[in-house]
Design a protein around this motif. Structure first.
Motif, mmCIF file in Angstrom:
data_model
loop_
_atom_site.group_PDB
_atom_site.id
_atom_site.type_symbol
_atom_site.label_atom_id
_atom_site.label_comp_id
_atom_site.label_asym_id
_atom_site.label_seq_id
_atom_site.Cartn_x
_atom_site.Cartn_y
_atom_site.Cartn_z
ATOM 1 N N ARG A 320 31.950 40.712 -12.481
ATOM 2 C CA ARG A 320 32.416 40.740 -13.868
ATOM 3 C C ARG A 320 33.903 41.097 -13.948
ATOM 4 O O ARG A 320 34.642 40.537 -14.759
ATOM 5 N N ALA A 321 34.329 42.010 -13.081
ATOM 6 C CA ALA A 321 35.745 42.370 -13.074
ATOM 7 C C ALA A 321 36.609 41.184 -12.641
ATOM 8 O O ALA A 321 37.686 40.946 -13.203
ATOM 9 N N ASP A 322 36.142 40.437 -11.632
ATOM 10 C CA ASP A 322 36.885 39.261 -11.187
ATOM 11 C C ASP A 322 36.976 38.217 -12.283
ATOM 12 O O ASP A 322 37.983 37.507 -12.405
ATOM 13 N N SER A 323 35.920 38.096 -13.065
ATOM 14 C CA SER A 323 35.896 37.092 -14.133
ATOM 15 C C SER A 323 36.552 37.587 -15.412
ATOM 16 O O SER A 323 36.717 36.807 -16.364
ATOM 17 N N GLY A 324 36.919 38.876 -15.451
ATOM 18 C CA GLY A 324 37.531 39.425 -16.649
ATOM 19 C C GLY A 324 36.537 39.813 -17.720
ATOM 20 O O GLY A 324 36.919 40.013 -18.881
ATOM 21 N N TYR A 325 35.239 39.905 -17.355
ATOM 22 C CA TYR A 325 34.209 40.226 -18.332
ATOM 23 C C TYR A 325 33.748 41.680 -18.254
ATOM 24 O O TYR A 325 32.806 42.061 -18.938
ATOM 25 N N LEU A 326 34.379 42.482 -17.411
ATOM 26 C CA LEU A 326 33.994 43.875 -17.315
ATOM 27 C C LEU A 326 34.596 44.640 -18.501
ATOM 28 O O LEU A 326 35.812 44.707 -18.658
ATOM 29 N N GLN A 327 33.732 45.165 -19.338
ATOM 30 C CA GLN A 327 34.161 45.788 -20.586
ATOM 31 C C GLN A 327 34.346 47.298 -20.391
ATOM 32 O O GLN A 327 33.580 47.944 -19.681
ATOM 33 N N GLU A 453 41.631 51.187 -12.085
ATOM 34 C CA GLU A 453 42.723 50.316 -12.526
ATOM 35 C C GLU A 453 42.381 49.636 -13.845
ATOM 36 O O GLU A 453 43.277 49.361 -14.656
ATOM 37 N N GLY A 454 41.086 49.363 -14.086
ATOM 38 C CA GLY A 454 40.693 48.785 -15.365
ATOM 39 C C GLY A 454 40.905 49.733 -16.523
ATOM 40 O O GLY A 454 41.064 49.305 -17.672
ATOM 41 N N MET A 455 40.921 51.029 -16.246
ATOM 42 C CA MET A 455 41.172 52.030 -17.291
ATOM 43 C C MET A 455 42.644 52.424 -17.360
ATOM 44 O O MET A 455 42.990 53.412 -18.017
#
Length: 477
Positions: A320-327, A453-455
């Motif tokens: 999901r992170a690779d696809s940009g769908y990790l919320q 890194e997503g945060m």
């Protein structure tokens, strides 16, 4: 003044000896030096040959003319007088003649020979008893002469042995000076050519450098959008760029298929495994109906099912992170309370000594509460697995301007320096044998890096063999 500036050499002088530019420069400079050296050597040899041949011809002319002059003078004068007069007429500042009788007595000689400043050289010449019949260069007393000897006959009567010597030392010095200047000029030309070649190759290979820099900036997420465009590059480099573009396109397709495969497999397998794990837990709750062997087998199956579910969840999160769908649900909360909750959970399931050290309360951060809890559980679990049971684990909280710092420290085995740069890669494990005993999958730290890194934060590692490891998380406050 000027301390902030750092002086560096121009890029053209900072050449990598193994680069294509260095090899081409060295190769062309070597060929140029061989060519210029060959031309210089050939030119010097030709000049020397012409110089010596001109002197030899002059000596041969004197040796052939003298008998005729002696015959002419002997018609009016005695032979000895005519011989002396003919010798003096052919004598120059650097050409000397003398005639020796067979008994070794000098019957006639150049007047200037008597007045030689270098008497030792004159004596060495006079002491010669034999000379080559063809003009040759010889060294006499440190000076260079062209020597020629022949039998002198006048009207069929042998008068003696004729000796002719021409001093070419001055001409030789001039020749050596010319050759030296020619060598200096050749070296200067070679250096200028080498510098010009270096600059030209730098400009010619600039498209390759641009191609390398462009490819270094391409990440896995950019594979589908990245294209290499070099307008003013040579045709070969343009073809290489087109090949790279085709390769990037194929890599993008393969990467997309891989992400879809991982996501689909993780999603499809997680649901049935969750059901299986639920049934196994239900059976374990009625363990009074099981034998000891059955209970042990079902506990093992339940543990493996739970581990596989966690692995699939990690794979699904990464996909999901690779696809940009990790919320992420970014919100402000007190970090101290979250860390206390996570440490309490870790103490329960591990029975290890875990200490919290902080001097600031409260520390308010902006992050996803659940994701950050998952990150801290992963790091503490990692510290527990890779340290001895009797050692403690320490969680430190601190603040810096606009940043909150979380450090998870252990006194475990440590990570070798050569592995530290790859520790956050997926499925990368430092010790395969030890990982099998601890049950690691090589996805815990990549998950940590992806979530942090997503945060909007960052995670780093500092480790030393035998002393343990420190994972540092930085988050915005």
């Amino acid at each position: 003044m000027g301390r902030g500036r750092q002086r560096t050499f121009p890029e053209v002088w900072r050449l990598d000896p193994f680069s294509l530019r260095s090899r081409l420069t060295i190769g062309i400079a070597t060929v140029s030096s061989v060519g210029l050296g060959s031309i210089a050597i050939w030119t010097g040899w030709q000049m020397q040959r012409i110089l010596i041949n001109s002197h030899k011809q002059g000596i041969e002319y004197i040796a052939e003319r003298l008998p005729h002059d002696v015959e002419l003078y002997s018609e009016m004068l005695p032979v000895e007088t005519g011989l002396s007069k003919a010798i003096n007429n052919l004598t120059t500042a650097d050409t000397l003649l003398w005639v020796k009788h067979p008994d070794g007595k000098i019957t006639a000689k150049s007047v200037s020979l008597k007045m030689q400043n270098d008497r030792s050289t004159a004596a060495a010449l006079m002491s010669l008893t034999q000379m080559p019949s063809q003009a040759q260069v010889s060294e006499v007393n440190g000076r260079y002469f062209v020597l020629r000897g022949s039998s002198l006959q006048v009207r069929g009567r042998a008068i003696g042995q004729l000796f002719v010597a021409r001093d070419i030392s001055r001409d030789r010095q001039m020749f050596l000076a010319v050759v030296g200047n020619l060598g200096i000029i050749s070296i200067g030309v070679l250096l200028a050519v080498t510098v010009a070649i270096a600059f030209y190759l730098k400009r010619s290979l600039q498209p390759l450098r641009q191609l390398s820099q462009m490819t270094q900036l391409i990440s896995a997420e950019d594979l589908g959008r990245s294209r290499l465009n070099l307008e003013r590059a040579p045709s070969e480099v343009k073809e290489l760029a087109q090949t790279f573009n085709m390769l990037l396109s194929r890599l993008s397709q393969a990467w997309e298929r891989e992400r879809e495969f991982v996501s689909n497999v993780s999603h499809e397998l997680r649901t049935p495994l969750t059901i299986v794990h639920g049934y196994l837990q239900s059976v374990l709750r009625r363990q009074h109906n099981l034998t000891e062997t059955q209970q042990e087998a079902i506990e093992t199956a339940a543990s493996e099912a739970e581990r596989t579910i966690r692995l699939l969840q990690d794979l699904l999160d990464l996909a999901r992170a690779d696809s940009g769908y990790l919320q992420f649900r970014i919100d402000s909360f007190i970090l101290n309370d979250l860390v206390a909750e996570v440490v309490g959970m870790a103490r329960q399931y591990s029975d290890r000594a875990i200490a919290i050290e902080t001097e600031t309360y409260p520390i308010v951060v902006k992050a996803d509460y659940d994701r950050l809890k998952q990150v801290l559980l992963n790091l503490i679990d990692n510290a527990i697995k890779y340290s001895e049971p009797d050692t403690s684990i320490q969680v430190t909280l601190d603040t810096q301007p606009a940043t909150a710092i979380i450090q998870v420290c252990d006194r475990g085995y440590g990570i070798p320096l050569q592995h530290q740069s790859r520790i956050f890669e997926r499925f990368y494990r430092v010790d395969e044998a030890r990982t099998r005993t601890t049950g690691g999958s090589g996805l815990g730290l990549p998950i940590v890096k992806t979530l942090v890194e997503g945060m909007g934060g960052s995670v780093t590692l500092r480790s030393k063999l035998g002393e343990g490891s420190v994972f540092t998380i930085s988050l915005p406050v």
